[in-house]
Motif scaffolding. Structure first.
Motif, PDB file in Angstrom:
ATOM      1  N   PRO A   1       4.690  -2.430  26.448  1.00 16.28           N
ATOM      2  CA  PRO A   1       4.807  -1.292  25.531  1.00 16.28           C
ATOM      3  C   PRO A   1       6.141  -0.565  25.723  1.00 16.28           C
ATOM      4  N   ALA A   2       6.531   0.185  24.726  1.00 15.18           N
ATOM      5  CA  ALA A   2       7.791   0.932  24.792  1.00 15.18           C
ATOM      6  C   ALA A   2       7.769   1.868  25.996  1.00 15.18           C
ATOM      7  N   PRO A   3       8.713   1.720  26.918  1.00 17.04           N
ATOM      8  CA  PRO A   3       8.695   2.525  28.139  1.00 17.04           C
ATOM      9  C   PRO A   3       8.718   4.031  27.883  1.00 17.04           C
ATOM     10  N   SER A   4       9.513   4.484  26.931  1.00 16.60           N
ATOM     11  CA  SER A   4       9.588   5.931  26.723  1.00 16.60           C
ATOM     12  C   SER A   4       8.280   6.483  26.174  1.00 16.60           C
ATOM     13  N   LEU A   5       7.531   5.680  25.423  1.00 14.53           N
ATOM     14  CA  LEU A   5       6.217   6.143  24.962  1.00 14.53           C
ATOM     15  C   LEU A   5       5.216   6.155  26.113  1.00 14.53           C
ATOM     16  N   THR A   6       5.277   5.139  26.946  1.00 12.73           N
ATOM     17  CA  THR A   6       4.364   5.050  28.081  1.00 12.73           C
ATOM     18  C   THR A   6       4.558   6.213  29.045  1.00 12.73           C
ATOM     19  N   ILE A   7       5.801   6.565  29.309  1.00 10.48           N
ATOM     20  CA  ILE A   7       6.120   7.667  30.225  1.00 10.48           C
ATOM     21  C   ILE A   7       5.513   8.981  29.724  1.00 10.48           C
ATOM     22  N   PHE A   8       5.414   9.130  28.394  1.00 10.94           N
ATOM     23  CA  PHE A   8       4.865  10.369  27.822  1.00 10.94           C
ATOM     24  C   PHE A   8       3.408  10.210  27.408  1.00 10.94           C
ATOM     25  N   ASP A   9       2.675   9.360  28.135  1.00  8.27           N
ATOM     26  CA  ASP A   9       1.214   9.279  28.052  1.00  8.27           C
ATOM     27  C   ASP A   9       0.664   8.738  26.738  1.00  8.27           C
ATOM     28  N   THR A  10       1.391   7.857  26.086  1.00  3.36           N
ATOM     29  CA  THR A  10       0.821   7.271  24.885  1.00  3.36           C
ATOM     30  C   THR A  10      -0.404   6.438  25.271  1.00  3.36           C
ATOM     31  N   PRO A  11      -1.459   6.477  24.488  1.00  2.00           N
ATOM     32  CA  PRO A  11      -2.630   5.659  24.798  1.00  2.00           C
ATOM     33  C   PRO A  11      -2.277   4.167  24.770  1.00  2.00           C
ATOM     34  N   THR A  12      -3.004   3.378  25.515  1.00  2.62           N
ATOM     35  CA  THR A  12      -2.700   1.943  25.633  1.00  2.62           C
ATOM     36  C   THR A  12      -3.111   1.134  24.411  1.00  2.62           C
ATOM     37  N   ARG A  13      -3.857   1.695  23.539  1.00  2.30           N
ATOM     38  CA  ARG A  13      -4.372   1.049  22.326  1.00  2.30           C
ATOM     39  C   ARG A  13      -5.427  -0.025  22.607  1.00  2.30           C
ATOM     40  N   GLU A  14      -5.930  -0.057  23.840  1.00  3.95           N
ATOM     41  CA  GLU A  14      -7.018  -0.973  24.156  1.00  3.95           C
ATOM     42  C   GLU A  14      -8.354  -0.410  23.675  1.00  3.95           C
ATOM     43  N   LYS A  15      -8.404   0.902  23.537  1.00  5.04           N
ATOM     44  CA  LYS A  15      -9.597   1.558  23.022  1.00  5.04           C
ATOM     45  C   LYS A  15      -9.170   2.825  22.310  1.00  5.04           C
ATOM     46  N   CYS A  16     -10.057   3.338  21.497  1.00  5.34           N
ATOM     47  CA  CYS A  16      -9.785   4.564  20.746  1.00  5.34           C
ATOM     48  C   CYS A  16      -9.876   5.762  21.681  1.00  5.34           C
ATOM     49  N   VAL A  17      -8.947   6.689  21.536  1.00  5.56           N
ATOM     50  CA  VAL A  17      -9.007   7.913  22.332  1.00  5.56           C
ATOM     51  C   VAL A  17      -8.962   9.111  21.397  1.00  5.56           C
ATOM     52  N   LEU A  18      -9.731  10.134  21.739  1.00  7.91           N
ATOM     53  CA  LEU A  18      -9.762  11.338  20.924  1.00  7.91           C
ATOM     54  C   LEU A  18      -8.674  12.320  21.314  1.00  7.91           C
ATOM     55  N   ARG A  19      -8.330  12.339  22.575  1.00  6.02           N
ATOM     56  CA  ARG A  19      -7.334  13.291  23.059  1.00  6.02           C
ATOM     57  C   ARG A  19      -6.394  12.562  24.016  1.00  6.02           C
ATOM     58  N   ARG A  20      -5.130  12.747  23.788  1.00  5.36           N
ATOM     59  CA  ARG A  20      -4.115  12.133  24.628  1.00  5.36           C
ATOM     60  C   ARG A  20      -4.036  12.875  25.958  1.00  5.36           C
ATOM     61  N   SER A  21      -3.987  12.130  27.063  1.00  6.32           N
ATOM     62  CA  SER A  21      -3.844  12.794  28.354  1.00  6.32           C
ATOM     63  C   SER A  21      -2.442  13.383  28.462  1.00  6.32           C
ATOM     64  N   ARG A  22      -2.314  14.439  29.263  1.00  5.83           N
ATOM     65  CA  ARG A  22      -1.013  15.092  29.420  1.00  5.83           C
ATOM     66  C   ARG A  22      -0.677  15.180  30.892  1.00  5.83           C
ATOM     67  N   THR A  23       0.425  14.570  31.251  1.00  6.00           N
ATOM     68  CA  THR A  23       0.913  14.664  32.615  1.00  6.00           C
ATOM     69  C   THR A  23       2.334  15.205  32.585  1.00  6.00           C
ATOM     70  N   ASN A  24       2.805  15.554  33.736  1.00 11.65           N
ATOM     71  CA  ASN A  24       4.176  16.032  33.873  1.00 11.65           C
ATOM     72  C   ASN A  24       4.728  15.369  35.122  1.00 11.65           C
ATOM     73  N   THR A  25       5.623  14.406  34.941  1.00 13.82           N
ATOM     74  CA  THR A  25       6.164  13.681  36.082  1.00 13.82           C
ATOM     75  C   THR A  25       7.690  13.724  36.059  1.00 13.82           C
ATOM     76  N   PRO A  26       8.318  13.509  37.202  1.00 12.32           N
ATOM     77  CA  PRO A  26       9.782  13.444  37.237  1.00 12.32           C
ATOM     78  C   PRO A  26      10.342  12.342  36.340  1.00 12.32           C
ATOM     79  N   LEU A  27       9.585  11.276  36.143  1.00 11.45           N
ATOM     80  CA  LEU A  27      10.056  10.196  35.273  1.00 11.45           C
ATOM     81  C   LEU A  27      10.293  10.680  33.847  1.00 11.45           C
TER      82      LEU A  27
END
Length: 184
Positions: A46-72
């Protein structure tokens, strides 16, 4: 619309594909600037910049995107060509619209990114940072040129390169603020 292939690290798909026959071919021109929802999605890479900002993996439906804050996330915002180019474009926009006043340019950039005026303390810090960066770029024009050529979009050459580069750094700082990244 059709899927697009924005900036990605070179060789990413080669490392992750069995046999290494699939090659990532980056799009150009307007396709680089479409929303992330149009990014071509390869499950194994998957696109690295989307993954870093918690994009869902698209393996299953999600109602709310998780939110993290990392140095990356900060590293992506400060170093990824897409975000450097966005900061340069923001700097150019405020140079066009706010006139010659550094304060007016910083205030407009801040307002465009956060929908708020900067506090007096924030404005003072950003102005000081601008002056420091301007001095660096005036002493080293090649450094300014390198920064201003990141990405495919062309900059407006009528602006002084050192001023544009310094304001690009300030725009990058503003785009990296928590108020910009997680607002809403």
């Amino acid at each position: 619309g059709r899927g697009v292939s924005p900036y990605q690290p070179p060789g990413l798909w080669i490392e992750l594909c069995l046999g290494g026959y699939v090659r990532f071919v980056q799009d150009h021109c307007e396709k680089l600037y479409r929303r992330g929802m149009y990014t071509y999605w390869k499950r194994s890479a998957p696109a690295p910049s989307l993954t870093i900002f918690d994009t869902p993996t698209r393996e299953k439906c999600v109602l709310r995107r998780s939110r993290t804050n990392t140095p990356l996330q900060a590293l992506v915002l400060l170093n990824d060509p897409q975000y450097i180019e966005a900061a340069r474009s923001l700097a150019q926009k405020v140079m066009l619209e706010a006139g010659d006043s550094v304060i007016a340019r910083i205030v407009l950039a801040y307002r465009l990114a956060t929908a708020h005026r900067p506090s007096a303390k924030t404005l003072t810090l950003l102005k000081k940072a601008y002056e420091e960066e301007l001095a660096v770029f005036q002493k080293d024009p090649e450094r300014a040129r390198k920064l201003l050529t990141v990405g495919e979009s062309k900059r407006d050459e009528k602006f002084d390169a050192a001023e544009h580069a310094a304001l690009t750094i300030i725009s990058s700082m503003i785009l990296n603020l928590d108020a910009t990244v997680t607002k809403g």
